[in-house]
Write a protein that holds these residues in place. Sequence first.
Motif, PDB file in Angstrom:
ATOM      1  N   PRO A  62       1.024  -1.397  -0.517  1.00 33.86           N
ATOM      2  CA  PRO A  62       0.220   0.275  -0.384  1.00 33.86           C
ATOM      3  C   PRO A  62       1.218   1.612   0.060  1.00 33.86           C
ATOM      4  N   SER A  63       0.128   2.251  -0.743  1.00 34.78           N
ATOM      5  CA  SER A  63       0.839   3.411  -1.122  1.00 34.78           C
ATOM      6  C   SER A  63      -0.023   4.492  -0.672  1.00 34.78           C
ATOM      7  N   PHE A  64       0.058   5.969  -0.508  1.00 37.05           N
ATOM      8  CA  PHE A  64      -0.370   7.681  -1.274  1.00 37.05           C
ATOM      9  C   PHE A  64      -0.431   8.107  -1.680  1.00 37.05           C
ATOM     10  N   SER A  65      -0.515   8.941  -2.603  1.00 32.07           N
ATOM     11  CA  SER A  65       0.180  10.532  -2.957  1.00 32.07           C
ATOM     12  C   SER A  65      -0.612  11.399  -2.416  1.00 32.07           C
ATOM     13  N   LEU A  66      -0.055  12.546  -2.324  1.00 33.25           N
ATOM     14  CA  LEU A  66      -0.781  14.222  -1.849  1.00 33.25           C
ATOM     15  C   LEU A  66      -0.677  14.972  -2.835  1.00 33.25           C
ATOM     16  N   ASN A  67      -1.560  14.710  -3.675  1.00 37.00           N
ATOM     17  CA  ASN A  67      -1.557  16.321  -4.504  1.00 37.00           C
ATOM     18  C   ASN A  67      -2.716  17.086  -5.096  1.00 37.00           C
ATOM     19  N   ARG A  68      -1.792  18.338  -5.161  1.00 38.35           N
ATOM     20  CA  ARG A  68      -2.614  19.504  -4.676  1.00 38.35           C
ATOM     21  C   ARG A  68      -3.106  19.637  -6.715  1.00 38.35           C
ATOM     22  N   ILE A  69      -5.259  20.438  -6.135  1.00 43.94           N
ATOM     23  CA  ILE A  69      -5.668  20.370  -7.534  1.00 43.94           C
ATOM     24  C   ILE A  69      -5.163  21.105  -8.745  1.00 43.94           C
ATOM     25  N   ASN A  70      -4.853  20.206  -9.562  1.00 48.63           N
ATOM     26  CA  ASN A  70      -4.079  21.418 -10.725  1.00 48.63           C
ATOM     27  C   ASN A  70      -3.070  21.986 -10.423  1.00 48.63           C
ATOM     28  N   PHE A  77       4.257   8.140   0.588  1.00 49.44           N
ATOM     29  CA  PHE A  77       4.705   7.616   1.863  1.00 49.44           C
ATOM     30  C   PHE A  77       4.307   6.103   1.179  1.00 49.44           C
ATOM     31  N   ALA A  78       5.036   5.305   1.086  1.00 51.38           N
ATOM     32  CA  ALA A  78       5.039   3.671   0.733  1.00 51.38           C
ATOM     33  C   ALA A  78       4.706   3.084   1.749  1.00 51.38           C
ATOM     34  N   GLY A  79       3.715   2.852   2.518  1.00 51.03           N
ATOM     35  CA  GLY A  79       3.693   2.016   3.625  1.00 51.03           C
ATOM     36  C   GLY A  79       2.651   2.997   4.743  1.00 51.03           C
ATOM     37  N   ILE A  80       2.722   2.577   5.881  1.00 49.76           N
ATOM     38  CA  ILE A  80       1.378   2.937   6.690  1.00 49.76           C
ATOM     39  C   ILE A  80       2.116   4.241   8.032  1.00 49.76           C
ATOM     40  N   PRO A  81       2.590   5.017   7.744  1.00 50.35           N
ATOM     41  CA  PRO A  81       3.400   6.279   8.751  1.00 50.35           C
ATOM     42  C   PRO A  81       2.493   6.713   9.819  1.00 50.35           C
ATOM     43  N   ALA A 152       8.339   8.528   0.963  1.00 52.34           N
ATOM     44  CA  ALA A 152       9.774   7.982   2.233  1.00 52.34           C
ATOM     45  C   ALA A 152       9.163   6.324   2.457  1.00 52.34           C
ATOM     46  N   ILE A 153       9.191   5.601   2.516  1.00 52.59           N
ATOM     47  CA  ILE A 153       8.936   3.981   2.038  1.00 52.59           C
ATOM     48  C   ILE A 153       9.493   2.875   3.961  1.00 52.59           C
ATOM     49  N   ASP A 154       8.465   2.186   4.297  1.00 53.59           N
ATOM     50  CA  ASP A 154       8.174   1.789   5.379  1.00 53.59           C
ATOM     51  C   ASP A 154       9.371   0.702   5.241  1.00 53.59           C
ATOM     52  N   GLY A 155      10.405   0.621   5.534  1.00 51.67           N
ATOM     53  CA  GLY A 155      11.261  -0.422   5.125  1.00 51.67           C
ATOM     54  C   GLY A 155      11.058  -2.252   5.685  1.00 51.67           C
ATOM     55  N   ALA A 156      10.720  -2.203   6.667  1.00 56.19           N
ATOM     56  CA  ALA A 156       9.638  -2.827   7.043  1.00 56.19           C
ATOM     57  C   ALA A 156       8.753  -4.268   6.355  1.00 56.19           C
TER      58      ALA A 156
END
Length: 518
Positions: A62-70, A77-81, A152-156
């Motif tokens: 699982p991962s997610f990005s934060l994107n401003r509109i336009n 973040f890759a993982g659960i921060p 940012a990647i959770d190595g575990a």
Amino acid sequence: MLDANLKTQLKAYLEKVTQPFEIVASLDDGAKSQELLGLLQDITSLSDKITLRTDGNDARRPSFSLNRINGNIDLRFAGIPMGHEFTSLVLALLQVGGHPSKTSQDVIEQIKAIEGDYSFETYYSLSCQNCPDVVQALNLMAVLNPNIRHVAIDGALFQDEVEARQVMSVPSIYLNGELFGQGRMGEEEILAKLDTNAGARDAEKLNAKDAFDVLVIGGGPAGAAAAVYSARKGIRTGVAAERFGGQVLDTMSIENFISVKATEGPKLARALEEHVREYDVDIMNLQRASKLIPAATEGGLHTVEFENGAQLKSKTLILSTGARWREMNVPGEAEYKAKGVCFCPHCDGPLFKGKRVAVIGGGNSGVEAAIDLAGIVGHVTLLEFGESMRADAVLQSKLRSLPNVTIHLMAQTTDVLGDGQKVTGLVYKDRTSEELHTVELEGIFVQIGLLPNSDWLKGSVELNRFGEIIVDAKGQTNIPGVFAAGDVTTVPYKQIIIATGDGAKASLSAFDYLIRQG
């Protein structure tokens, strides 16, 4: 995912979001993806300016990005921060949402001016107290400059990547696919590595400064206390530090700083710096002292030279450069540092999940490390040089109760073994029988105490045989007008609270010296 109390706190923070943005999640059918989805749904339920999409196509799941509109931001973040990285997540949400950073305007402008193409990847562990500084710095840089991307990647959680890249220490930072750095870094340190002319410009600024009344070298608890006490006297005060906070930044848990029931090293370090900044103190970070030139005559100006070629002058000096981890100084140790040889079990322990590791040292720090690691790794071998462990009895009892721990007393590590890429084992000598033994393992955690950061003072200030600065009851060294405080000195018991008291004492002594000099 988030409890009611945390939701209430987060909702208050998210009210500072001024620009709408979306969270784009890349998920699979695994339990961790469902856990992440729950977290992101909680976040979006707390602000009408944040929306959630689950159609992301990132290969890391699982991962997610934060994107401003336009907008043009690449922050992921890759993982659960959670854990130490939850603060990194909150700051990222605020900054992508338009809330300004508290970083100095000079640094912000320097970040915005960077040209080129920079794709950063940071491997972290949720128990690492050093990792958030790196993650937060690179996230901010990605928010401010469209030429900079960061994940940012959770190595575990992404063990295959960790194995492929042989990441054995966190934080580990990659730039455009190549290793960029390891260990704690803030915006200024990263900028200094990207901008090759930064050192020369920095030296020029330092050389132009007028002489100080009190110049503190070192920004740990002793240095911070010395700066506050000096500034309160209304005299010209400066602090030149390699990193503000010093060894405290590498301390996981602090429960003996009187009036503070419990805190963590990085949190205390931030509080120390914030306190110093309340006063008129010239703080000069990323400055590593290389030479002390004492005043030619009593009452003259002392000079401190730095590795970037700069010089600072002052009527009095307070040396508070602290200490660093003591190394074993055996063949293979330097070669495999951060490739299996580690010094922070909290930071790097999760990278050795299910593997075999050794802990060198049977004092409190070594036994505590072995206990913590035993809950993560496959097996722990503890090697103690003496005939008995020096840790508190309650810790020894706990350690001996663990089924996956082996203890060897009278054991002297003689070699670190490796295959050229990573640690594969170690050799130790039984000090009773003189026999050599080989232990096959993947990680070695060195916990054998501290060394004073005083190498640069040899030949100028009187040191004892351990390299500690010799001081009297007032913190005075053998050089008039030069004082010292904290772990770098002969003062017994290296404790944070003692260092702060030492810093205050040295500052008062320096002020008294200035008065007597007229």
